[in-house]
Motif scaffolding. Structure first.
Motif, PDB file in Angstrom:
ATOM      1  N   ILE A 130       0.859  -1.185   0.000  1.00 60.72           N
ATOM      2  CA  ILE A 130       0.000   0.000   0.000  1.00 60.72           C
ATOM      3  C   ILE A 130       0.893   1.232   0.000  1.00 60.72           C
ATOM      4  O   ILE A 130       1.760   1.371   0.863  1.00 60.72           O
ATOM      5  N   GLU A 131       0.702   2.111  -0.979  1.00 54.81           N
ATOM      6  CA  GLU A 131       1.541   3.300  -1.126  1.00 54.81           C
ATOM      7  C   GLU A 131       0.682   4.552  -1.248  1.00 54.81           C
ATOM      8  O   GLU A 131      -0.423   4.512  -1.792  1.00 54.81           O
ATOM      9  N   ASP A 132       1.221   5.668  -0.753  1.00 52.31           N
ATOM     10  CA  ASP A 132       0.551   6.960  -0.901  1.00 52.31           C
ATOM     11  C   ASP A 132       0.751   7.490  -2.309  1.00 52.31           C
ATOM     12  O   ASP A 132       1.820   7.339  -2.905  1.00 52.31           O
ATOM     13  N   LEU A 133      -0.311   8.131  -2.841  1.00 53.61           N
ATOM     14  CA  LEU A 133      -0.245   8.802  -4.127  1.00 53.61           C
ATOM     15  C   LEU A 133      -0.608  10.271  -3.939  1.00 53.61           C
ATOM     16  O   LEU A 133      -0.965  10.700  -2.844  1.00 53.61           O
ATOM     17  N   VAL A 134      -0.529  11.018  -5.022  1.00 54.03           N
ATOM     18  CA  VAL A 134      -0.948  12.418  -4.964  1.00 54.03           C
ATOM     19  C   VAL A 134      -2.469  12.500  -4.944  1.00 54.03           C
ATOM     20  O   VAL A 134      -3.161  11.493  -5.121  1.00 54.03           O
ATOM     21  N   ASN A 135      -2.994  13.693  -4.722  1.00 53.06           N
ATOM     22  CA  ASN A 135      -4.427  13.958  -4.704  1.00 53.06           C
ATOM     23  C   ASN A 135      -5.169  13.110  -3.674  1.00 53.06           C
ATOM     24  O   ASN A 135      -6.289  12.647  -3.904  1.00 53.06           O
ATOM     25  N   ASN A 136      -4.510  12.905  -2.538  1.00 54.22           N
ATOM     26  CA  ASN A 136      -5.148  12.224  -1.415  1.00 54.22           C
ATOM     27  C   ASN A 136      -5.628  10.821  -1.784  1.00 54.22           C
ATOM     28  O   ASN A 136      -6.738  10.402  -1.431  1.00 54.22           O
ATOM     29  N   LYS A 137      -4.787  10.073  -2.489  1.00 51.96           N
ATOM     30  CA  LYS A 137      -5.118   8.708  -2.885  1.00 51.96           C
ATOM     31  C   LYS A 137      -4.043   7.758  -2.374  1.00 51.96           C
ATOM     32  O   LYS A 137      -2.902   8.150  -2.129  1.00 51.96           O
ATOM     33  N   VAL A 138      -4.454   6.489  -2.229  1.00 49.04           N
ATOM     34  CA  VAL A 138      -3.482   5.431  -1.985  1.00 49.04           C
ATOM     35  C   VAL A 138      -3.691   4.365  -3.054  1.00 49.04           C
ATOM     36  O   VAL A 138      -4.770   4.250  -3.637  1.00 49.04           O
ATOM     37  N   ILE A 139      -2.642   3.608  -3.314  1.00 51.49           N
ATOM     38  CA  ILE A 139      -2.741   2.521  -4.281  1.00 51.49           C
ATOM     39  C   ILE A 139      -2.428   1.210  -3.571  1.00 51.49           C
ATOM     40  O   ILE A 139      -1.472   1.120  -2.798  1.00 51.49           O
ATOM     41  N   VAL A 140      -3.269   0.208  -3.807  1.00 51.96           N
ATOM     42  CA  VAL A 140      -3.109  -1.117  -3.213  1.00 51.96           C
ATOM     43  C   VAL A 140      -2.614  -2.056  -4.312  1.00 51.96           C
ATOM     44  O   VAL A 140      -3.256  -2.203  -5.352  1.00 51.96           O
ATOM     45  N   ARG A 141      -1.466  -2.689  -4.071  1.00 57.40           N
ATOM     46  CA  ARG A 141      -0.863  -3.567  -5.075  1.00 57.40           C
ATOM     47  C   ARG A 141      -0.900  -5.016  -4.590  1.00 57.40           C
ATOM     48  O   ARG A 141      -0.531  -5.302  -3.451  1.00 57.40           O
ATOM     49  N   VAL A 142      -1.336  -5.922  -5.466  1.00 52.33           N
ATOM     50  CA  VAL A 142      -1.321  -7.361  -5.183  1.00 52.33           C
ATOM     51  C   VAL A 142      -0.388  -8.005  -6.197  1.00 52.33           C
ATOM     52  O   VAL A 142      -0.700  -8.086  -7.391  1.00 52.33           O
ATOM     53  N   THR A 143       0.770  -8.448  -5.724  1.00 48.78           N
ATOM     54  CA  THR A 143       1.828  -8.952  -6.606  1.00 48.78           C
ATOM     55  C   THR A 143       2.093 -10.423  -6.333  1.00 48.78           C
ATOM     56  O   THR A 143       2.141 -10.857  -5.180  1.00 48.78           O
ATOM     57  N   ASP A 144       2.259 -11.192  -7.403  1.00 49.95           N
ATOM     58  CA  ASP A 144       2.590 -12.617  -7.244  1.00 49.95           C
ATOM     59  C   ASP A 144       3.731 -12.983  -8.181  1.00 49.95           C
ATOM     60  O   ASP A 144       4.070 -12.228  -9.096  1.00 49.95           O
ATOM     61  N   ASN A 145       4.337 -14.140  -7.938  1.00 53.86           N
ATOM     62  CA  ASN A 145       5.403 -14.648  -8.813  1.00 53.86           C
ATOM     63  C   ASN A 145       4.925 -15.904  -9.527  1.00 53.86           C
ATOM     64  O   ASN A 145       5.654 -16.864  -9.683  1.00 53.86           O
ATOM     65  N   GLY A 146       3.645 -15.852  -9.963  1.00 51.62           N
ATOM     66  CA  GLY A 146       3.040 -16.999 -10.633  1.00 51.62           C
ATOM     67  C   GLY A 146       3.407 -17.098 -12.094  1.00 51.62           C
ATOM     68  O   GLY A 146       4.453 -16.620 -12.536  1.00 51.62           O
ATOM     69  N   GLU A 147       2.481 -17.663 -12.859  1.00 50.42           N
ATOM     70  CA  GLU A 147       2.783 -17.948 -14.258  1.00 50.42           C
ATOM     71  C   GLU A 147       2.720 -16.723 -15.159  1.00 50.42           C
ATOM     72  O   GLU A 147       3.231 -16.733 -16.274  1.00 50.42           O
ATOM     73  N   GLY A 148       2.087 -15.648 -14.694  1.00 51.92           N
ATOM     74  CA  GLY A 148       2.004 -14.430 -15.505  1.00 51.92           C
ATOM     75  C   GLY A 148       1.004 -14.551 -16.634  1.00 51.92           C
ATOM     76  O   GLY A 148       0.399 -15.606 -16.858  1.00 51.92           O
ATOM     77  N   ILE A 149       0.836 -13.453 -17.363  1.00 58.35           N
ATOM     78  CA  ILE A 149      -0.157 -13.400 -18.432  1.00 58.35           C
ATOM     79  C   ILE A 149       0.507 -12.871 -19.693  1.00 58.35           C
ATOM     80  O   ILE A 149       1.232 -11.882 -19.657  1.00 58.35           O
ATOM     81  N   GLU A 150       0.246 -13.519 -20.809  1.00 56.95           N
ATOM     82  CA  GLU A 150       0.796 -13.055 -22.067  1.00 56.95           C
ATOM     83  C   GLU A 150       0.139 -11.727 -22.475  1.00 56.95           C
ATOM     84  O   GLU A 150      -1.038 -11.489 -22.196  1.00 56.95           O
ATOM     85  N   LYS A 151       0.904 -10.885 -23.124  1.00 56.66           N
ATOM     86  CA  LYS A 151       0.491  -9.502 -23.400  1.00 56.66           C
ATOM     87  C   LYS A 151      -0.816  -9.421 -24.179  1.00 56.66           C
ATOM     88  O   LYS A 151      -1.662  -8.550 -23.917  1.00 56.66           O
ATOM     89  N   GLN A 152      -1.045 -10.327 -25.126  1.00 58.14           N
ATOM     90  CA  GLN A 152      -2.235 -10.225 -25.974  1.00 58.14           C
ATOM     91  C   GLN A 152      -3.529 -10.525 -25.220  1.00 58.14           C
ATOM     92  O   GLN A 152      -4.623 -10.171 -25.672  1.00 58.14           O
ATOM     93  N   TYR A 153      -3.424 -11.157 -24.041  1.00 57.23           N
ATOM     94  CA  TYR A 153      -4.625 -11.493 -23.274  1.00 57.23           C
ATOM     95  C   TYR A 153      -5.022 -10.396 -22.288  1.00 57.23           C
ATOM     96  O   TYR A 153      -6.162 -10.365 -21.816  1.00 57.23           O
TER      97      TYR A 153
END
Length: 351
Positions: A268-291
């Motif tokens: 969870i990180e602070d952003l400008v304009n009184n916003k925060v961003i929630v990130r959910v990150t994994d080291n799984g199989e990933g997704i191909e760009k076209q999908y």
């Protein structure tokens, strides 16, 4: 349609001038050779003749041109109106060719875009109906198969009866799950699902999700964790229950498509304009760009067979997108095939 000529006299002025110059010069020559008169009278005659002819020619040419063009322009407007051109119906007819050309070109462009949009929607509708029928067909046939087996005589065996009824119950539960998700998406799309906005701690919401999914993650030995140690609460504004569902769906996806002995990390990180961003990150199989552009469509799956084997309605990411947009926020995705994915969304921070 009302008639409102946009007068452009350039053509009439030039045409009348050419006619006047030719006729005045011609009759002056004739008068000089056939009539005896002083130069002063000849010039006065030429001036009166030229002025009268110019005014007469101008009005005749202007009137004829406008009538000639208007009749044809009106036919174009009528033809366009026949094609349900509401934008033309509300506008006065103009005889200015530049304006007409611009309006017709805009009409043609708009109609082309409408046709392309309808084609995309029709393709989406066909695919959506196919996906809905497939998703509903599987649990329905499962329930039907177990019930028919019981009716054919297996009901007399208590052990089989209980096992088959339990399996039939799971099929019914999946049907209910799909219908509930579809109902939620429909309400979100039409704005019929009211958000209960309040101030809450986003850290607590994420921790609740970790606690609920701990056993599911342990099956694949996936570690659920924060990216940092958050000693203080981070207060945000939103519908706590819906945001928890967003985090739940994102973490479930990271587990479903994650690697054994992998990890899912929330930051969870602070952003400008009184916003925060929630990130959910994994080291799984990933997704191909076209999908990636289609990930938030209803029932869309990158790995059709594998995803269905893991269960779920296929509506999780679509629900996530609609909930975030209902909060007037944004959702993002970054993914590298074979490396992992990161889903993130913004939310308003409370003071």
């Amino acid at each position: 349609m009302s008639l409102n000529f946009k007068k452009t006299y350039k053509f009439a002025i030039k045409s009348a001038l050419y006619i006047t110059l030719f006729a005045t010069g011609f009759i002056s020559i004739l008068a000089y050779f056939f009539f005896e008169s002083s130069l002063q009278k000849l010039l006065l005659f030429d001036l009166i003749f030229a002025l009268s002819l110019y005014i007469f020619s101008f009005f005749v040419i202007q009137y004829r041109v406008e009538v000639f063009i208007y009749r044809r322009v009106k036919k174009i407007y009528d033809d366009v109106s026949f094609l349900e051109a509401s934008s033309f119906r509300n506008q006065p007819i103009t005889t200015d060719m530049a304006t007409l050309t611009r309006e017709v070109k805009k009409f043609a462009t708009d109609k082309k875009m409408e046709i392309e949009t309808l084609k995309v929607r029709e393709e989406y509708r066909r695919e959506f109906l196919g996906n809905v029928s497939h998703e509903l067909k599987t649990p329905l046939f499962t329930v039907q198969g177990y019930l028919l087996t019981l009716l054919d005589g297996a009901m007399n065996d208590k052990t089989i009866r209980k096992k088959y009824l339990q399996r039939a119950e799971k099929g019914v539960e999946r049907l209910i799950f799909i219908v509930q998700d579809l109902d939620m998406i429909s309400k979100l799309e039409i704005g019929d699902l009211n958000l209960n906005v309040s101030k809450f701690n986003i850290i607590e919401v994420v921790q609740n999700v970790f606690d609920l999914l701990e056993m599911k993650a342990e099956v694949k030995s996936i570690m659920l964790s924060f990216d940092n140690k958050y000693s203080k609460p981070i207060m945000v504004f939103g519908d706590k229950e819906k945001i928890q569902q967003v985090v739940m769906n994102l973490v479930v996806n990271s587990i479903k498509y994650g690697k054994n002995n992998g990890s899912t990390e929330v930051g969870i990180e602070d952003l400008v304009n009184n916003k925060v961003i929630v990130r959910v990150t994994d080291n799984g199989e990933g997704i191909e760009k076209q999908y990636i552009p289609r990930l938030f469509e209803r029932f869309y799956r990158v790995d059709k067979s594998g995803a269905r084997a893991d269960g779920g309605s296929g509506l999780g990411l679509s629900i996530v997108k609609h909930i975030i947009e209902a909060h007037d926020e944004k959702i993002y995705i970054e993914s590298q095939f074979g490396v992992g994915s990161e889903f993130s969304f913004t939310i308003e921070k409370a003071e």
